[in-house]
Write an enzyme that holds these catalytic residues in place. Structure first.
Site, PDB file in Angstrom:
ATOM      1  N   GLU A 187       0.830  -1.205   0.000  1.00 32.01           N
ATOM      2  CA  GLU A 187       0.000   0.000   0.000  1.00 32.01           C
ATOM      3  C   GLU A 187       0.870   1.264   0.000  1.00 32.01           C
ATOM      4  OE1 GLU A 187      -2.872   0.039   3.204  1.00 32.01           O
ATOM      5  OE2 GLU A 187      -4.495   0.507   1.839  1.00 32.01           O
ATOM      6  N   HIS A 237       7.489 -27.208  -0.948  1.00 35.32           N
ATOM      7  CA  HIS A 237       6.875 -28.343  -1.632  1.00 35.32           C
ATOM      8  C   HIS A 237       5.770 -27.889  -2.585  1.00 35.32           C
ATOM      9  CE1 HIS A 237       9.032 -31.283   0.916  1.00 35.32           C
ATOM     10  NE2 HIS A 237       9.103 -30.213   1.689  1.00 35.32           N
ATOM     11  N   LYS A 251     -14.234   0.637  -3.876  1.00 30.26           N
ATOM     12  CA  LYS A 251     -15.331   1.099  -3.005  1.00 30.26           C
ATOM     13  C   LYS A 251     -16.386   1.829  -3.830  1.00 30.26           C
ATOM     14  CE  LYS A 251     -12.345   1.841   0.992  1.00 30.26           C
ATOM     15  NZ  LYS A 251     -11.742   2.829   1.863  1.00 30.26           N
TER      16      LYS A 251
HETATM   17  O1  PA5 Z   1      -3.526   1.471   5.865  1.00 30.92           O
HETATM   18  C1  PA5 Z   1      -4.641   1.946   5.665  1.00 30.92           C
HETATM   19  O2  PA5 Z   1      -4.858   3.176   5.699  1.00 30.92           O
HETATM   20  C2  PA5 Z   1      -5.825   1.057   5.389  1.00 30.92           C
HETATM   21  O3  PA5 Z   1      -5.460  -0.266   5.296  1.00 30.92           O
HETATM   22  C3  PA5 Z   1      -6.848   1.214   6.495  1.00 30.92           C
HETATM   23  O4  PA5 Z   1      -6.260   0.849   7.714  1.00 30.92           O
HETATM   24  C4  PA5 Z   1      -8.091   0.360   6.230  1.00 30.92           C
HETATM   25  O5  PA5 Z   1      -8.646   0.713   4.993  1.00 30.92           O
HETATM   26  C5  PA5 Z   1      -9.124   0.549   7.325  1.00 30.92           C
HETATM   27  O6  PA5 Z   1      -9.480   1.897   7.420  1.00 30.92           O
HETATM   28  P1  PA5 Z   1     -10.244   2.437   8.687  1.00 30.92           P
HETATM   29  O7  PA5 Z   1      -9.373   2.303   9.867  1.00 30.92           O
HETATM   30  O8  PA5 Z   1     -10.531   3.886   8.365  1.00 30.92           O
HETATM   31  O9  PA5 Z   1     -11.517   1.643   8.817  1.00 30.92           O
END
Ligand code: PA5
Length: 435
Positions: free
Chosen positions: A288, A309, A423
């Site tokens: 990310e 394996h 989303k």
């Molecule tokens: O690293 C990030 O920003 C994302 O993985 C969020 O943690 C994830 O989308 C969850 O978001 P939130 O804490 O707003 O529900």
């Protein structure tokens, strides 16, 4: 204390010493951006000083809350997704027995929700909760993420039906933004204890905030030791400017160099199955943070010897597009002997006198040699043993190296614009107003 070490000895065939040294100014400049906060994403650098600056009063409150909830719960449902869940799960799965769900326990067993929308999963979870005393820790920074919102609504309804609304409110803790978001509003109105995710800490860098600390404390682990490990690693990462002294700079440099040489995949490999969620957390952190602008190594993982394996064939002989990062653990926390057998029908008497760790180490060494021979550069990261202190070290090491690596790659390692696309499509399909 055991120091975390990074070795690039098994990768150096793929570049020259000069190429590596030439990267030093780039990674130190990237490090300075993290420390000065003068580059894109600088409003999300709260994690850099967190281990040293976290308010002891908050840590104390978290420990007391964990004690209170432990005394009334056999299970804790942690509701969250992505950065609001993976950090806690990585630490808990690394420290607990592989068979924890089957054991008698003093502390609550942690189960997870909000990281899937699969109907059968929730049906199975609710069936379990019918028979267990439980509490809920709901975590969302934005407070509006669909998956945890759906899960929390389902679990909250079950909890309220089981205990009554007032008693249920004593079993729910919310971790969210200090001021806004639906979860903040629900928790305020219902009077749930609330813990804040600092504005300047993004989800995937939040494990050392209440997001990770509360579930980990609930599971019975020592969050002070974890913070101490992170603090010591922070000192090393921020105070050293050479590739020899700063493991985060070395790791960030070598993975960028190999990426520039044309490699596309980084395979994180460990011979400790209880580190599989560490790999999941690492994948999120690096994927990310770096996977943007059509750039970045694809983070992938293997658990050996299991995957030798299966994926072992590809690693040895498939397309040459990957580097390997072998995460090594020096010592086990316990010992198991291999019994002798007079008949030796299985032919493994030659192993008697060796510990399982020695045998596992030979598997790791054999794997490294085979993959190096097969043209895969291998970077080794070695820690002493798996405990809270080591996990704190690893968390900070990987976070700091990720920030350095992302800036060296030329991306903003602290945003995630790409996760919005699915989303929008999902909301459109579901008929959410405004989509
Ligand atoms: O690293 C990030 O920003 C994302 O993985 C969020 O943690 C994830 O989308 C969850 O978001 P939130 O804490 O707003 O529900």
């Amino acid at each position: 204390m055991d120091k975390l070490k990074v070795s690039i000895n098994h990768a150096t065939a793929h570049f020259t010493g000069n190429e590596m040294t030439a990267l030093l100014p780039e990674v130190t400049a990237a490090k300075e951006h993290l420390l000065k906060g003068d580059a894109p994403g600088n409003d999300f650098l709260g994690w850099v000083d967190l281990p040293a600056t976290i308010d002891p009063a908050i840590v104390g409150r978290i420990k007391a809350e964990a004690e209170r909830l432990s005394s009334i719960s056999r299970l804790m449902v942690v509701v969250g997704i992505g950065g609001s869940y993976l950090g806690a799960r990585m630490v808990i799965e690394a420290l607990q027995s592989e068979f924890a769900s089957m054991e008698k326990r003093e502390k609550p067993f942690i189960v997870y929700a909000g990281n899937t929308l699969a109907e059968d999963y929730y049906h199975q979870l609710l069936s379990l909760l019918d028979h267990e005393d439980y509490s809920v820790c709901v975590i969302s920074k934005s407070g509006t993420t669909t998956e945890p919102a759906v899960a929390f609504r389902i679990v909250k309804a079950h909890l309220e039906q089981k205990y009554g609304k007032a008693a249920a409110a004593q079993r729910i803790v919310a971790i969210t933004d200090a001021r806004r978001g639906a979860l903040h509003d629900i928790a305020s109105q219902e009077g749930y204890p609330m813990y804040v995710i600092p504005d300047n800490v993004g989800g995937r860098y939040s494990v050392l905030t209440p997001v990770g600390l509360l579930p980990i404390a609930m599971a019975g682990y020592n969050i002070d030791r974890m913070l101490a490990g992170a603090r010591d690693m922070r000192d090393i990462c921020i105070n050293n400017n050479t590739l020899d002294d700063n493991p985060a700079l070395l790791y960030a440099a070598v993975r960028n160099l190999l990426y520039r040489k044309g490699l596309k995949v980084e395979m994180l490999v460990s011979a400790q199955p209880n580190l599989r969620y560490l790999a999941e957390w690492w994948k999120q952190l690096y994927g990310e943070s770096e996977g943007k602008d059509h750039k970045g190594l694809l983070p992938h993982s293997l658990s050996i010897t299991t995957d030798l394996h299966s994926m072992g064939q590809y690693m040895q002989d498939g397309e040459r597009m990957m580097m390997e990062t072998m995460l090594r653990v020096d010592r086990p926390n316990s010992s198991v002997e291999i019994p002798s057998d007079e008949k030796n029908l299985d032919g493994i008497n030659y192993l008697i006198g060796k510990s399982l760790t020695q045998i596992n180490d030979c598997a790791v060494e054999g794997t490294i040699k085979a993959h190096v021979d097969g043209g895969v550069p291998v970077v080794e990261i070695t820690v002493g043993k798996i405990d809270e202190y080591t996990l704190g070290q690893l968390i900070y090491f990987f976070e700091f190296a990720c920030g350095v690596s992302g800036y060296t790659l030329g991306v903003n390692p602290f945003d995630q614009p790409g996760v919005e696309s699915y989303k929008r499509n999902m909301f459109h399909l579901l008929g959410k107003p405004g989509f």
